[in-house]
Design a protein around this motif. Structure first.
Motif, PDB file in Angstrom:
ATOM      1  N   ILE A  39       0.876  -1.175   0.000  1.00 41.10           N
ATOM      2  CA  ILE A  39       0.000   0.000   0.000  1.00 41.10           C
ATOM      3  C   ILE A  39       0.909   1.219   0.000  1.00 41.10           C
ATOM      4  CG2 ILE A  39      -1.650   1.349   1.349  1.00 41.10           C
ATOM      5  CD1 ILE A  39      -2.750  -1.327   2.388  1.00 41.10           C
ATOM      6  N   GLU A  40       0.605   2.158  -0.873  1.00 43.86           N
ATOM      7  CA  GLU A  40       1.403   3.378  -0.990  1.00 43.86           C
ATOM      8  C   GLU A  40       0.583   4.573  -0.519  1.00 43.86           C
ATOM      9  OE1 GLU A  40       2.893   5.959  -4.718  1.00 43.86           O
ATOM     10  OE2 GLU A  40       3.597   3.886  -4.708  1.00 43.86           O
ATOM     11  N   ILE A  41       1.215   5.428   0.263  1.00 43.05           N
ATOM     12  CA  ILE A  41       0.593   6.694   0.670  1.00 43.05           C
ATOM     13  C   ILE A  41       1.486   7.807   0.140  1.00 43.05           C
ATOM     14  CG2 ILE A  41      -0.202   8.127   2.576  1.00 43.05           C
ATOM     15  CD1 ILE A  41      -0.382   5.565   4.286  1.00 43.05           C
ATOM     16  N   LYS A  42       0.896   8.677  -0.683  1.00 44.45           N
ATOM     17  CA  LYS A  42       1.665   9.774  -1.263  1.00 44.45           C
ATOM     18  C   LYS A  42       0.898  11.072  -1.057  1.00 44.45           C
ATOM     19  CE  LYS A  42       4.055  11.344  -5.376  1.00 44.45           C
ATOM     20  NZ  LYS A  42       4.411  11.050  -6.765  1.00 44.45           N
ATOM     21  N   ASP A  43       1.383  11.884  -0.127  1.00 45.99           N
ATOM     22  CA  ASP A  43       0.792  13.191   0.160  1.00 45.99           C
ATOM     23  C   ASP A  43      -0.717  13.098   0.378  1.00 45.99           C
ATOM     24  OD1 ASP A  43       3.365  14.273  -0.069  1.00 45.99           O
ATOM     25  OD2 ASP A  43       3.129  14.560  -2.223  1.00 45.99           O
ATOM     26  N   GLY A  44      -1.136  12.107   1.186  1.00 53.23           N
ATOM     27  CA  GLY A  44      -2.543  11.969   1.548  1.00 53.23           C
ATOM     28  C   GLY A  44      -3.380  11.118   0.620  1.00 53.23           C
TER      29      GLY A  44
ATOM     30  N   PRO B 224      -5.824 -12.896   1.486  1.00 52.35           N
ATOM     31  CA  PRO B 224      -6.468 -14.169   1.822  1.00 52.35           C
ATOM     32  C   PRO B 224      -6.998 -14.150   3.258  1.00 52.35           C
ATOM     33  CG  PRO B 224      -4.078 -14.404   1.908  1.00 52.35           C
ATOM     34  CD  PRO B 224      -4.371 -13.017   1.386  1.00 52.35           C
ATOM     35  N   ALA B 225      -8.208 -14.645   3.435  1.00 53.19           N
ATOM     36  CA  ALA B 225      -8.785 -14.750   4.778  1.00 53.19           C
ATOM     37  C   ALA B 225      -8.153 -15.927   5.514  1.00 53.19           C
ATOM     38  CB  ALA B 225     -10.295 -14.928   4.684  1.00 53.19           C
ATOM     39  N   ASN B 226      -8.063 -15.794   6.814  1.00 50.80           N
ATOM     40  CA  ASN B 226      -7.596 -16.865   7.705  1.00 50.80           C
ATOM     41  C   ASN B 226      -6.169 -17.337   7.424  1.00 50.80           C
ATOM     42  OD1 ASN B 226     -10.167 -16.987   9.068  1.00 50.80           O
ATOM     43  ND2 ASN B 226     -10.939 -17.998   7.234  1.00 50.80           N
ATOM     44  N   LYS B 227      -5.368 -16.498   6.781  1.00 50.78           N
ATOM     45  CA  LYS B 227      -3.963 -16.809   6.537  1.00 50.78           C
ATOM     46  C   LYS B 227      -3.129 -15.596   6.925  1.00 50.78           C
ATOM     47  CE  LYS B 227      -4.405 -20.127   2.834  1.00 50.78           C
ATOM     48  NZ  LYS B 227      -3.932 -20.528   1.519  1.00 50.78           N
ATOM     49  N   ASP B 228      -1.952 -15.852   7.466  1.00 46.66           N
ATOM     50  CA  ASP B 228      -1.045 -14.764   7.792  1.00 46.66           C
ATOM     51  C   ASP B 228      -0.512 -14.138   6.506  1.00 46.66           C
ATOM     52  OD1 ASP B 228      -1.463 -15.695  10.345  1.00 46.66           O
ATOM     53  OD2 ASP B 228       0.574 -16.447  10.632  1.00 46.66           O
ATOM     54  N   PHE B 229      -0.262 -12.838   6.536  1.00 46.59           N
ATOM     55  CA  PHE B 229       0.332 -12.136   5.397  1.00 46.59           C
ATOM     56  C   PHE B 229       1.063 -10.905   5.892  1.00 46.59           C
ATOM     57  CE2 PHE B 229      -3.904 -10.365   5.931  1.00 46.59           C
ATOM     58  CZ  PHE B 229      -3.721  -9.002   5.771  1.00 46.59           C
ATOM     59  N   LYS B 230       1.832 -10.312   5.001  1.00 54.32           N
ATOM     60  CA  LYS B 230       2.547  -9.078   5.330  1.00 54.32           C
ATOM     61  C   LYS B 230       1.944  -7.926   4.534  1.00 54.32           C
ATOM     62  CE  LYS B 230       6.755 -10.479   4.428  1.00 54.32           C
ATOM     63  NZ  LYS B 230       8.220 -10.548   4.323  1.00 54.32           N
ATOM     64  N   LEU B 231       1.896  -6.791   5.165  1.00 56.69           N
ATOM     65  CA  LEU B 231       1.421  -5.566   4.538  1.00 56.69           C
ATOM     66  C   LEU B 231       2.587  -4.588   4.550  1.00 56.69           C
ATOM     67  CD1 LEU B 231      -1.238  -4.380   3.449  1.00 56.69           C
ATOM     68  CD2 LEU B 231      -1.672  -3.513   5.735  1.00 56.69           C
ATOM     69  N   GLU B 232       3.043  -4.209   3.349  1.00 57.94           N
ATOM     70  CA  GLU B 232       4.107  -3.213   3.242  1.00 57.94           C
ATOM     71  C   GLU B 232       3.455  -1.870   2.975  1.00 57.94           C
ATOM     72  OE1 GLU B 232       7.982  -1.962   0.589  1.00 57.94           O
ATOM     73  OE2 GLU B 232       6.920  -3.801   0.096  1.00 57.94           O
ATOM     74  N   VAL B 233       3.658  -0.937   3.870  1.00 55.27           N
ATOM     75  CA  VAL B 233       3.095   0.404   3.722  1.00 55.27           C
ATOM     76  C   VAL B 233       4.256   1.353   3.450  1.00 55.27           C
ATOM     77  CG1 VAL B 233       1.725   2.215   4.793  1.00 55.27           C
ATOM     78  CG2 VAL B 233       1.245  -0.177   5.345  1.00 55.27           C
ATOM     79  N   ALA B 234       4.193   2.053   2.305  1.00 58.75           N
ATOM     80  CA  ALA B 234       5.273   2.947   1.895  1.00 58.75           C
ATOM     81  C   ALA B 234       4.752   4.378   1.789  1.00 58.75           C
ATOM     82  CB  ALA B 234       5.844   2.509   0.560  1.00 58.75           C
ATOM     83  N   ASN B 235       5.471   5.309   2.381  1.00 59.19           N
ATOM     84  CA  ASN B 235       5.157   6.728   2.227  1.00 59.19           C
ATOM     85  C   ASN B 235       6.086   7.267   1.144  1.00 59.19           C
ATOM     86  OD1 ASN B 235       4.667   9.437   2.347  1.00 59.19           O
ATOM     87  ND2 ASN B 235       5.247   9.703   4.485  1.00 59.19           N
ATOM     88  N   THR B 236       5.540   7.429  -0.052  1.00 59.94           N
ATOM     89  CA  THR B 236       6.344   7.921  -1.171  1.00 59.94           C
ATOM     90  C   THR B 236       6.167   9.424  -1.369  1.00 59.94           C
ATOM     91  OG1 THR B 236       4.581   7.382  -2.732  1.00 59.94           O
ATOM     92  CG2 THR B 236       6.270   5.695  -2.349  1.00 59.94           C
ATOM     93  N   GLY B 237       5.486  10.065  -0.449  1.00 59.59           N
ATOM     94  CA  GLY B 237       5.228  11.498  -0.559  1.00 59.59           C
ATOM     95  C   GLY B 237       6.285  12.341   0.116  1.00 59.59           C
ATOM     96  N   SER B 238       5.992  13.638   0.185  1.00 63.32           N
ATOM     97  CA  SER B 238       6.940  14.592   0.754  1.00 63.32           C
ATOM     98  C   SER B 238       6.529  15.058   2.153  1.00 63.32           C
ATOM     99  CB  SER B 238       7.060  15.803  -0.175  1.00 63.32           C
ATOM    100  OG  SER B 238       5.786  16.415  -0.331  1.00 63.32           O
TER     101      SER B 238
END
Length: 114
Positions: free
Chosen positions: A31-36, A46-60
């Motif tokens: 998931i990318e967040i760029k200046d709001g 997937p439901a009922n399975k572990d996963f990783k969420l990468e959150v990146a702030n590509t804004g200023s």
């Protein structure tokens, strides 16, 4: 007797590790967040399975990923990213926002577990 105890401990340690999934092996969603503005608006996981969420702030400007439903909150400086491990969640929709822009539609998103 001592050897038997060590052998049993070694077997137990091996069995306990065999059933675990390493965090490195988990599927990752970005998931990318760029200046709001959050991209993508909807992320399917997937439901009922572990996963990783990468959150990146590509804004200023700073961003804050927050999901009350997932009980996650991370502040990110410009140009920084964070990886969050999510343990198996039930099927459904999980809202999240860039808390600094939560009143703007562009600052809102949803994770859909199927």
């Amino acid at each position: 007797m001592r050897r038997l105890v060590f052998a049993c401990l070694a077997i137990l340690a091996t069995l306990s590790l065999a059933g675990t999934v390493r965090a490195d092996d988990l599927q990752t969603f970005r998931i990318e967040i760029k200046d709001g503005v959050i991209t993508p608006k909807q992320t399917e996981v997937p439901a009922n399975k572990d996963f990783k969420l990468e959150v990146a702030n590509t804004g200023s400007i700073p961003a804050e990923f927050e999901s009350k439903q997932l009980r996650q909150e991370k502040v990110l400086a410009p140009g920084k990213s964070v990886t969050i491990t999510i343990r198996g969640i039930d099927p459904g929709e999980y809202q999240f926002v860039d808390e600094f822009h939560e009143n703007d539609a562009a600052g809102q998103g949803v994770i859909v577990a199927k």
